[in-house]
Design an enzyme around this catalytic site. Sequence first.
Site, PDB file in Angstrom:
ATOM      1  N   ARG A 130       0.871  -1.314  -0.041  1.00 16.05           N
ATOM      2  CA  ARG A 130       0.060   0.000  -0.016  1.00 16.05           C
ATOM      3  C   ARG A 130       0.740   1.122   0.036  1.00 16.05           C
ATOM      4  O   ARG A 130       1.868   1.392   0.471  1.00 16.05           O
ATOM      5  CB  ARG A 130      -0.828  -0.121   1.237  1.00 16.05           C
ATOM      6  N   SER A 183       8.434  -5.353   6.021  1.00 16.95           N
ATOM      7  CA  SER A 183       8.143  -6.375   7.085  1.00 16.95           C
ATOM      8  C   SER A 183       8.972  -7.569   6.698  1.00 16.95           C
ATOM      9  O   SER A 183       8.431  -8.502   6.479  1.00 16.95           O
ATOM     10  CB  SER A 183       6.790  -6.597   7.142  1.00 16.95           C
ATOM     11  N   ASP A 187       6.210  -4.214  10.195  1.00 16.76           N
ATOM     12  CA  ASP A 187       4.580  -4.132  10.448  1.00 16.76           C
ATOM     13  C   ASP A 187       4.467  -4.234  12.033  1.00 16.76           C
ATOM     14  O   ASP A 187       3.338  -3.659  12.216  1.00 16.76           O
ATOM     15  CB  ASP A 187       3.895  -5.083   9.558  1.00 16.76           C
TER      16      ASP A 187
END
Length: 835
Positions: A457, A521, A575
């Site tokens: 994203r 992440s 994350d």
Amino acid sequence: MSRKVHSGEHGEFLALDLGGTNFRVLRVRVTDNGLQKVEMENQIYAIPEDIMQGSGTQLFDHIAGCLANFMDKLQIKDKKLPLGFTFSFPCIQTKLDESYLVSWTKGFKSRGVEGRDVVTLIRKAIQRRGDFDIDIVAMVNDTVATMMTCGYDDQNCEIGLIVGMGSNACYMEEMRHIDMVEGDEGRMCINMEWGAFGDDGTLDDIRTEFDKEIDMGSLNPGQQLLILVKMAKEELLFRGNLSPELLATGRFETKDVSEIEGDKDGIQKAREVLVRLGMDPTQEDCVATHRICQIVSTRSASLCAATLAAVLQRIKENKGEERLRSTIGVDGSVYKKHPHFAKRLQKTVRRLVPNCDIRFLCSEDGSGKGAAMVTAVAYRLAYQHRARLKTLEPLKLSHEQLLEVKRRMKVEMERGLSKETHASAPVKMLPTYVCATPDGTEKGDFLALDLGGTNFRVLLVRVRNGKRRGVEMHNKIYSIPQDIMHGTGDELFDHIVQCIADFLEYMGMKGVSLPLGFTFSFPCQQNRLDESILLKWTKGFKASGCEGEDVVTLLKEAIHRREEFDLDVVAVVNDTVGTMMTCGYEDPHCEVGLIVGTGSNACYMEEMRNVELVEGEEGRMCVNTEWGAFGDNGCLDDFCTEFDVAVDELSLNPGKQRFEKMMSGMYLGEIVRNILIDFTKRGLLFRGRISERLKTRGIFETKFLSQIESDCLALQQVRAILQHLGLESTCDDSIIVKEVCTVVAQRAAQLCGAGMAAVVDKIRENRGLDTLKVTVGVDGTLYKLHPHFAKVMRETVKDLAPKCDVSFLESEDGSGKGAALITAVACRIREAGQR
């Protein structure tokens, strides 16, 4: 009885068939060498009337004596064989091998038996003899035995019917509808005892005066011929004359009805029967008698058909099928010997349930074989159940085992924090350089990237003063093609920058330079808030030229290559840290971040004095545990099962991320698939037939665990999921698959809970507190979507860390928002330092 027979049963069994003045003892040998074969030897023994009328001890001693005689003749007294007992009297059954006699019928009056468990009585009689031993496995009535006998030849047989001296039926009912027995999964055979139908008056409007006079609830046509007596008394037959024989109860037998209706010259046969009963009938009397026989037997068949139709309709509705295909196993002298009863019954049933394809299958071998088959099923199921339990046992963790996992996690965390042991520690405990959480004074516009899988994203996060309502977000999701994931680092980061450019244009902000937070992440070694060295790719990424490099530098170089815009990369986090910061914006007690999705990881606020890799003793810093690698040094080997090893060996990184492979969404489906293959190979599932799709790695996705374990999902829907995977399953198979999914998911949740208990207990001990109140920010599909994972994990944490009051707060906005908030905090601190 909760399972039906199939061709997988084999072995040698004994059976007793008791339902009248004679009873049978049988030896049944079932072979399964690709061809269904049943061999039977039996002997009939009489029960003298004085024993039928005597004590229960006398009766069961006589039965045990006959059994001993039979075993002597076959020279099998030295074997302890399983035995099935067909006991065709009204009973209340509490277990497969426990049945309490309600009342004697068929002329039996043995004292001290009603209200007692007949299996216990026969066992005690055998013990009194002491010259042989058997294992009484199952007790059934003749109706159930008939269904099981026919079920051996036809897998669709789910109804048993007896129409003889008496009448009864049984069928396979859904467990969720049987309130008298615990459990909602699977099906169980229900003995209807339908002979009592109408005892509450529900059939009074269709009962005739003849029914009321007989009042025996029987479908036996012979006993309905009081009509002849009634018509003679009213001088409608026999010129008003009656013989003593015709007046005697039972002298006009059912076999007489069958012969009258079956003989080509039924009128002449009626004459012979009437003459035998002392009558002198006219031709008209014989014609009337023939017609009365037809009417009575037709009504009998119609009543039986109507009740069967109700049972079939119920089974159809239970299954939710548009068209039911079912077989009815039938036994009984009326059905077999009456020339037209079976045909009339079948025709009426098919007319009443036109949406069912019904087959009627006659039981040729009697209920003794059925008792043996029930025993065979019980033995098979017991063996398979034990085999499955033994296989799944290593996946079921005790309280003590979970405490040991927690203890080992704490040891590995200490090793990761220590400068001396950090290099060899699998749990790396990486400093993130995040030393503060939002205080509510942050403001401004920030970009964020959230990269942790095949989709990522790009976000615009607008932070205004004030908590909760002070954040506005816009985002867009982009995919990363596999060729880029497996290509070069330049190709990967050029693709990311292209997506950023597209997003800025989409937002009408092309050319604007904003501070950016980067959620990355993957395992990294962080040297500053804006410098993070990739240690190794995970989650299927293999882009070359990235491992060992600073991902912030790689991103900046790709931005410069594009020469369209510039960005200030302020912070890079994973994350887990992003999730903690997102939830920390809502709850000031949030000092732990947890991800349980495709992968799993945790972070928490550690005391600076314990973070030996970073200089300084004051304050706290968020530490990224990278706990997925817990166990890579072998410290979890005694908790790893053969299925964990199989999954690990075929993974992209064998020997690595052992803890993550036991509890994260990327691998749980594979663990389940390997267990299902093992069960199938051993004949414990899918009838031993392994489909090609089941052999395909990754075919059993973790989302199927969540769907299968959903409380609202019926077994029919579970079967639909399995059929979608190319697995032809029975109801029993669905139950087993659901059990496997439950065990695997529960272990994952408990392991996660043990790891989290270690984290929160460490925070408490760091601060020297008797009790700790802390919030864990959580994200990840497994935690959010699995119906039981979160609950089991929370309960495990509470159990293993009783001095910690732990709340769990789901991250609603993802780790991208967290990266922006970390950037906002960093900008706030930077601006304060500049002033």
